[in-house]
Design an enzyme around this catalytic site. Sequence first.
Site, short mmCIF file in Angstrom:
data_model
loop_
_atom_site.label_atom_id
_atom_site.label_comp_id
_atom_site.label_asym_id
_atom_site.label_seq_id
_atom_site.Cartn_x
_atom_site.Cartn_y
_atom_site.Cartn_z
N LYS A 116 0.82 -1.21 0.00
CA LYS A 116 0.00 0.00 0.00
C LYS A 116 0.86 1.28 0.00
O LYS A 116 0.42 2.31 -0.48
CB LYS A 116 -0.92 0.03 1.22
C1 LIG Z 1 -4.35 -4.77 0.52
C2 LIG Z 1 -3.57 -6.01 0.47
C3 LIG Z 1 -3.87 -7.02 -0.46
C4 LIG Z 1 -5.06 -6.93 -1.39
O1 LIG Z 1 -4.90 -5.94 -2.36
P1 LIG Z 1 -6.18 -5.41 -3.17
O2 LIG Z 1 -5.69 -4.27 -3.96
O3 LIG Z 1 -7.17 -5.01 -2.12
O4 LIG Z 1 -6.69 -6.54 -3.99
C5 LIG Z 1 -3.03 -8.12 -0.51
N1 LIG Z 1 -1.99 -8.25 0.33
C6 LIG Z 1 -1.67 -7.31 1.25
C7 LIG Z 1 -0.51 -7.52 2.15
C8 LIG Z 1 -2.45 -6.15 1.34
O5 LIG Z 1 -2.12 -5.22 2.25
#
Ligand SMILES: *Cc1c(COP(=O)(O)O)cnc(C)c1O
Length: 502
Positions: A116
């Site tokens: 993120k």
């Molecule tokens: C948010 C997240 C995901 C999922 O990603 P999306 O964009 O919501 O599909 C997968 N792995 C981790 C570690 C995350 O923080």
Amino acid sequence: MLYNSTENKKEVVSAARAIAQGISSEGGLFVPCDFPAYDKSVFENLCKMSYNERAKKILGDFLSDFTAEEIAQCVDSAYTAEKFESDNPAPLKAETFDGKEMNILELWHGPTSAFKDMALQILPHLLTKSLQKTGDGKDAVILVATSGDTGKAALEGFKDVDHTKIIVFYPVDGVSPMQKKQMNTQEGSNVNVCAIEGNFDDAQTGVKKIFTTEEIIEKLDKNNMLFSSANSINWGRLLPQIVYYISAYCDMVNSGKIAMGDKINIVVPTGNFGNILAAYYGYCMGMPVNKFICASNSNNVLTDFINTGVYDKNRDFYTTVSPSMDILVSSNLERLLYKLSGNDDVKTAQWIKELKTTGKYTVDDEVKSQIQKLFYGGYCDDTATKETIGKMYKENNYLCDTHTAVAVNVYGKFVDETGDKTPCVLASTASPYKFSRAVMEAVSGNKDLPEDDFAIVDMLKELTNTQVPKPLMAIKDKKVRFEDVVKSENMAGYVLNVLGVE
Ligand SMILES: *Cc1c(COP(=O)(O)O)cnc(C)c1O
């Protein structure tokens, strides 16, 4: 370049407006009216560039109301060697596991140890510039619903950013102790964190509702504030994610793994469908892709959807060892439906409405066949996730987190089922240390671990002789600042109270 809503094509806005507002007024999501088309020569040029240069080129093509200088400022403040451990924030690591070769795209070298950060380190810069352009002169109130990682990454990105306030809601029992501590100890004068009684979908629905409640919007307006979103429904979150897939493609060419123009497969551990959608948007721009492999945990609503064309969230919700994927309503799927239906806002709006009223919708055969041509859906449960972590470590000495392990496992199933050996890029979304308990259990076989997560971090470090990300170590001694818990129906009241708005 202009943007329109997935649920109303007539709502057309600039990039700055799309980012400042976060979500369209009728609840749809902003999408580019057209995608820039990259031919071979564009990719060849991108191959010669650094990560930041690639980001500037790609962002520039989407944000036509930003100057080149503004974009450069955003990119260079976000992706620094100091914040991302090196000049390349998204390195590729080649591993062969169980006879299958994969190129692991490590997206977790940022300040909060999850992918993120790739978007949330740059979003505050894009947003403050967008607010200046749209001329509102208002302060932005960022509301975030998080399944764990978005919350911390958004708090870290927005802390002490002028003219912004941020409030994060997380499901009280739905995040790991490490994630909770990361958020509850957040520093900054403009931040607030609150747990809700409910799961992630309740938090997300609550936030979406606040965003679209006329009465609340007016109250903020009177106080010179407006809502914006740091969730992946915001275009400013998705766009920076396109960059690392295109960048990975270039790195594959540069390392000789593929020739320019060759197709790759892309594997993504998926929750809200944001990360995999960014990869798909790269494909819409001309990146050669054969298959998108959408990996889920036991909350396998997307696996079923890809296989049947029926999206049905009326099912049991599981709390798993990959909590950031514990999601039954994948918001960004709406953008895929819009694109695959030939930009049909009426159809898209109808499906989303059905989802809201009945929890279910069925796409038409045309859309279904297009999805199945491009996407493969698979899932694995917690036992298989941990097995994968254990085996991967034993075979390769490579330590992966629970979310990445889901992707590795599903990729294995995909190759076994299809025999498809197209070179693959697999998105690794978090540091193993962020989910130390499950990872430690998996590599040691020991289920009798201490209560304290930080003790487990030390054990994992000792056992595997790997490095703990510095920011994760630092929160150990930080003071908890936020302990509020509210019912999901009281979220709106909580927000007004925090903002001091009557
Ligand atoms: C948010 C997240 C995901 C999922 O990603 P999306 O964009 O919501 O599909 C997968 N792995 C981790 C570690 C995350 O923080």
